[in-house]
Motif scaffolding. Structure first.
Motif, PDB file in Angstrom:
ATOM      1  N   UNK A 356       0.793  -1.230   0.000  1.00 56.52           N
ATOM      2  CA  UNK A 356       0.000   0.000   0.000  1.00 56.52           C
ATOM      3  C   UNK A 356       0.831   1.289   0.000  1.00 56.52           C
ATOM      4  N   UNK A 357       1.972   1.353   0.704  1.00 57.35           N
ATOM      5  CA  UNK A 357       2.760   2.602   0.656  1.00 57.35           C
ATOM      6  C   UNK A 357       3.207   2.996  -0.753  1.00 57.35           C
ATOM      7  N   UNK A 358       3.186   2.051  -1.680  1.00 58.36           N
ATOM      8  CA  UNK A 358       3.613   2.336  -3.051  1.00 58.36           C
ATOM      9  C   UNK A 358       2.443   2.704  -3.965  1.00 58.36           C
ATOM     10  N   UNK A 359       1.236   2.660  -3.424  1.00 54.77           N
ATOM     11  CA  UNK A 359       0.061   2.909  -4.263  1.00 54.77           C
ATOM     12  C   UNK A 359      -0.662   4.168  -3.778  1.00 54.77           C
ATOM     13  N   UNK A 360      -0.046   5.313  -4.055  1.00 54.03           N
ATOM     14  CA  UNK A 360      -0.650   6.587  -3.704  1.00 54.03           C
ATOM     15  C   UNK A 360      -1.761   6.930  -4.692  1.00 54.03           C
ATOM     16  N   UNK A 361      -2.852   7.450  -4.176  1.00 54.70           N
ATOM     17  CA  UNK A 361      -3.960   7.818  -5.051  1.00 54.70           C
ATOM     18  C   UNK A 361      -3.505   8.762  -6.160  1.00 54.70           C
ATOM     19  N   UNK A 362      -2.784   9.812  -5.812  1.00 48.84           N
ATOM     20  CA  UNK A 362      -2.372  10.785  -6.840  1.00 48.84           C
ATOM     21  C   UNK A 362      -1.538  10.123  -7.932  1.00 48.84           C
ATOM     22  N   UNK A 363      -0.679   9.204  -7.548  1.00 48.21           N
ATOM     23  CA  UNK A 363       0.168   8.551  -8.543  1.00 48.21           C
ATOM     24  C   UNK A 363      -0.619   7.596  -9.436  1.00 48.21           C
ATOM     25  N   UNK A 364      -1.614   6.918  -8.857  1.00 47.39           N
ATOM     26  CA  UNK A 364      -2.426   6.002  -9.671  1.00 47.39           C
ATOM     27  C   UNK A 364      -3.294   6.806 -10.638  1.00 47.39           C
ATOM     28  N   UNK A 365      -3.770   7.963 -10.205  1.00 49.51           N
ATOM     29  CA  UNK A 365      -4.486   8.854 -11.139  1.00 49.51           C
ATOM     30  C   UNK A 365      -3.564   9.222 -12.291  1.00 49.51           C
ATOM     31  N   UNK A 366      -2.337   9.598 -11.966  1.00 48.14           N
ATOM     32  CA  UNK A 366      -1.388   9.973 -13.020  1.00 48.14           C
ATOM     33  C   UNK A 366      -1.045   8.789 -13.915  1.00 48.14           C
ATOM     34  N   UNK A 456      -0.697  11.411   2.331  1.00 46.64           N
ATOM     35  CA  UNK A 456      -1.152  10.815   1.074  1.00 46.64           C
ATOM     36  C   UNK A 456      -2.265   9.808   1.342  1.00 46.64           C
ATOM     37  N   UNK A 457      -3.192   9.715   0.400  1.00 49.12           N
ATOM     38  CA  UNK A 457      -4.191   8.653   0.433  1.00 49.12           C
ATOM     39  C   UNK A 457      -3.612   7.428  -0.260  1.00 49.12           C
ATOM     40  N   UNK A 458      -3.601   6.313   0.449  1.00 52.83           N
ATOM     41  CA  UNK A 458      -2.999   5.081  -0.065  1.00 52.83           C
ATOM     42  C   UNK A 458      -4.090   4.092  -0.452  1.00 52.83           C
ATOM     43  N   UNK A 459      -3.860   3.370  -1.535  1.00 55.09           N
ATOM     44  CA  UNK A 459      -4.835   2.440  -2.075  1.00 55.09           C
ATOM     45  C   UNK A 459      -4.367   0.998  -1.929  1.00 55.09           C
ATOM     46  N   UNK A 460      -5.320   0.092  -1.891  1.00 54.24           N
ATOM     47  CA  UNK A 460      -4.996  -1.310  -2.108  1.00 54.24           C
ATOM     48  C   UNK A 460      -4.853  -1.509  -3.619  1.00 54.24           C
ATOM     49  N   UNK A 461      -4.313  -2.659  -4.014  1.00 55.43           N
ATOM     50  CA  UNK A 461      -4.198  -2.916  -5.447  1.00 55.43           C
ATOM     51  C   UNK A 461      -5.588  -3.053  -6.068  1.00 55.43           C
ATOM     52  N   UNK A 462      -6.553  -3.579  -5.298  1.00 56.28           N
ATOM     53  CA  UNK A 462      -7.929  -3.678  -5.795  1.00 56.28           C
ATOM     54  C   UNK A 462      -8.524  -2.284  -6.000  1.00 56.28           C
ATOM     55  N   UNK A 463      -8.227  -1.354  -5.070  1.00 57.40           N
ATOM     56  CA  UNK A 463      -8.663   0.033  -5.251  1.00 57.40           C
ATOM     57  C   UNK A 463      -8.080   0.615  -6.540  1.00 57.40           C
ATOM     58  N   UNK A 464      -6.790   0.381  -6.754  1.00 54.90           N
ATOM     59  CA  UNK A 464      -6.133   0.920  -7.946  1.00 54.90           C
ATOM     60  C   UNK A 464      -6.769   0.349  -9.212  1.00 54.90           C
ATOM     61  N   UNK A 465      -7.111  -0.936  -9.164  1.00 51.97           N
ATOM     62  CA  UNK A 465      -7.772  -1.554 -10.314  1.00 51.97           C
ATOM     63  C   UNK A 465      -9.144  -0.913 -10.553  1.00 51.97           C
ATOM     64  N   UNK A 466      -9.868  -0.625  -9.468  1.00 54.37           N
ATOM     65  CA  UNK A 466     -11.162   0.044  -9.587  1.00 54.37           C
ATOM     66  C   UNK A 466     -11.013   1.405 -10.252  1.00 54.37           C
TER      67      UNK A 466
END
Length: 680
Positions: A356-366, A456-466
């Protein structure tokens, strides 16, 4: 009250709705005025003396009701994403009125006669492909609404439509009430045992939002409850949380949905019978790629059998993990995610807290934006200060590779009590070229747990997939390049609409995407290659469970709508009986239990159609193979074909023809079975 902003010309940037000026009371008068204007326009089209032409009938219909469409889109986007008691009251009042308005249009004999006349002459009208598809849409829409019935039948169809609109609204509001009322307050260290820092931070933020500063609260937002079920070592609290989550809509009292469901099913069955169909599933599927209930059941059954076998193997591993920890109880539904996380850690040396520390919301948006740039030449520039409907909403201007404006994209990412659960894409304005270029305003709505203030808002990998999934829908709306509103963007067959979204998920798992955007939120260091490798190697972990909970929901949805007389149906007993019949593993529940199955009962969009995700997955797994065959996930020629045939095409072509135009052949189910880790 001053002049109604909903009815005025919008001078805001990008002609965004002037949310700061709009009050709930504005909607009542706006709907009344807009419906009256739309009725006048429809009556003028129907009452013309001259012979029907494509221009004076179909094009005129496409241009009618624009003010009503604009008001309705603002209203229903708000009732989904940021509602309140005043809006909910208006929603209960307006839903049957809008249904009546629609029925008055679609059951108008003179109007239907004009459409039918054009349909009979279609070969001699000189229509291009897009015109012909739009005419076919109108012909089907009127027929399926009951335009060919006698006056008694039309009157009953209209009554059914109004009542279904009321029931769907109440169903949705009941679920939201149960969701917003539930909160699991973690008072002690024992209550918080096992929870990682990222979840405690989110739970503290949720508590603060509810006036419980200094405490921790687990909500029924998926981004809150799923990690709680994964990590909490307090089994009794896991059970309490899980039962709260799965009991939405069946808690008794004013929010219980049981009677709403049985009445809805009975009315749908009656409507199907009036229109000459054996049951509602046959009616609904007649206008899809699947065509028949047998075709749907055939697909689901082919996937169900290997999925159950794999799920039982997974359950055995969970039981063994529990025994190794000295816990000899039977695996229950509230245990699955907990022990699954332990097994994944043991088998793949991988856990969510490490990822999760590697899956920041802002970065997944980018990452989603960058992928769209590499595939389709799009760029996204955030615009601050626009009059959005909530402070958390972010706005981005979208441009093409030549710097031309494409549309406006809104991202509404955080969970809140005024928002229904889940994730979705919607439009405040759809693209069309009917009388000048109209560019889209598209919104993605999520329910991620917000990080602490300043963090930062952190995501699970499932969140990132969503996020990638919903952005795929967003691109379907943004990239639309058609003339007519009725076939714009996601205006396609229900079992085709999930193709662009599910296909887009594939790019999240591409190593070159993750290696650039999965960076530690504190250090900025990229995800270490060994961790990235473990993540990708575990892609099919727990796929039996995921497939079973989804496929069971799709099968239950189908069977519910095959019942000829559901008026006296006992919903709880039907659910138990149907799951026993298909051999549902005891430790797995439906992804959406019937009392809160909003896809199916908040409206009829996915009714008898929840299978659509899997139907589309057959295509998305096969379609991504086109890129894999080039050894380049961003192959320019394949991306251009994807843009032309799928993402920009809207509904101007038959969906099967559109897919074949992209892939060169029909899709094969083997790709889906491989994707999910099942034998082909």
């Amino acid at each position: 009250m001053t002049a109604n902003p909903l009815l005025a010309d919008w001078t805001t940037p990008f002609q965004l709705p002037p949310f700061s000026e709009i009050e709930p009371a504005h909607f009542e008068s706006a709907f009344k005025t807009a419906m009256a204007e739309a009725r006048r326009e429809i009556d003028e089209i129907a009452g013309q003396d001259g012979e029907p032409t494509f221009e004076n009938t179909v094009v005129a219909l496409e241009k009618s009701g624009r003010q009503l469409t604009r008001v309705a889109r603002v209203f229903f986007n708000l009732t989904g994403a940021h509602t309140n008691e005043a809006l909910q009251k208006i929603e209960r009042d307006i839903a049957p009125k809008l249904a009546r308005h629609s029925s008055d249009t679609l059951l108008n004999t003179r109007l239907y006669d004009r459409i039918a006349s054009l349909w009979e002459q279609r070969e001699s009208l000189g229509l291009n492909e897009e015109d012909a598809m739009v005419l076919e849409r109108y012909q089907k829409m009127f027929q399926r609404a009951g335009a060919g019935l006698d006056e008694t039948g039309k009157a009953r169809i209209a009554e059914i439509s109004q009542r279904l609109a009321t029931l769907g609204t109440q169903f949705s509001q009941n679920v939201l009430k149960d969701e917003s009322d539930f909160q699991l307050v973690l008072e002690t260290a024992e209550d918080r045992a096992g929870l990682p820092d990222f979840l405690l931070t989110a739970a503290a933020e949720a508590a603060a939002e509810r006036g419980l500063e200094g405490k921790h609260v687990i909500t029924l937002s998926r981004s809150s409850i799923v990690p709680f079920l994964q990590f909490s070592t307090n089994r009794s609290l896991r059970e309490e949380a899980f039962k709260g989550w799965t009991a939405r809509g069946e808690n008794g009292g004013g929010t219980d949905n049981s009677e709403i469901i049985t009445e809805t099913l009975a009315l749908r069955a009656e409507k199907a019978a009036l229109l000459g169909f054996e049951n509602f599933a046959a009616y609904k599927l007649d206008d899809t790629m699947a065509k028949t209930p047998d075709n749907v059941r055939g697909l689901l059954t082919r996937v169900w059998e290997p999925a159950v076998m794999q799920a039982r193997e997974e359950e055995a591993k969970l039981a063994e993990m529990a025994r190794s920890r000295g816990e000899n109880h039977e695996i229950e539904a509230w245990d699955w995610r907990f022990y699954s996380e332990k097994v994944r850690n043991a088998e793949h040396d991988l856990d969510e807290a490490e990822l999760k520390p590697y899956l920041q919301l802002d970065n997944i948006i980018q990452a989603a934006f960058d992928t769209a740039g590499r595939l389709f030449g799009l760029s996204f520039e955030e615009i601050k200060g626009l009059p959005v409907y909530h402070p958390d909403v972010r706005a981005f201007e979208v441009k093409d590779r030549h710097g031309r404006h494409v549309g406006l994209f809104l991202g509404d990412y955080y969970a809140r009590s005024s928002k229904r659960s889940g994730a979705w894409m919607s439009a405040f304005r759809s693209q069309h070229r009917l009388d000048g270029e109209v560019t889209p305003i598209i919104v993605n709505v999520m329910n991620f747990s917000k990080g602490a203030r300043g963090e930062a808002t952190l995501l699970t990998f499932d969140d990132a997939r969503t996020l990638f999934h919903e952005f795929g829908h967003g691109l379907h709306g943004l990239l639309s390049n058609v003339t007519y509103p009725i076939i714009s963007g996601t205006g396609v067959a229900r079992d085709f609409v999930e193709l662009p979204s599910q296909l887009y998920e594939h790019w999240l798992s591409e190593p070159e995407v993750l290696s650039r955007f999965a960076v530690h939120y504190r250090t900025g260091e990229p995800m270490p290659k060994p961790l990235l490798d473990k993540l990708l190697a575990a892609a099919n972990f727990n796929k039996g469970f995921e497939t079973v909970e989804y496929t069971a929901s799709a099968l239950v949805d189908l069977e519910l709508h095959l019942i000829g007389d559901p008026a006296q149906l006992d919903i709880a007993e039907f659910e138990r009986r149907e799951l026993a019949r298909i051999g549902m593993p005891k430790a797995i529940t439906l992804r959406h239990r019937i009392p809160h199955f909003q896809h199916v009962f908040s409206g009829d969009g996915y009714s008898a159609g929840y299978y659509s995700y899997m139907w589309s997955e057959v295509m998305d797994a096969d379609a991504y193979g086109a890129f894999e065959e080039t050894s380049d996930p961003f192959d320019p020629a394949t991306a251009e074909r994807l843009l032309t045939c799928i993402y920009s095409a809207g509904g101007r072509q038959d969906p099967e023809e559109a897919y074949i135009a992209f892939r060169g052949r029909a899709p094969k189910i083997d790709a889906l079975l491989r994707k999910r880790g099942f034998a082909a």
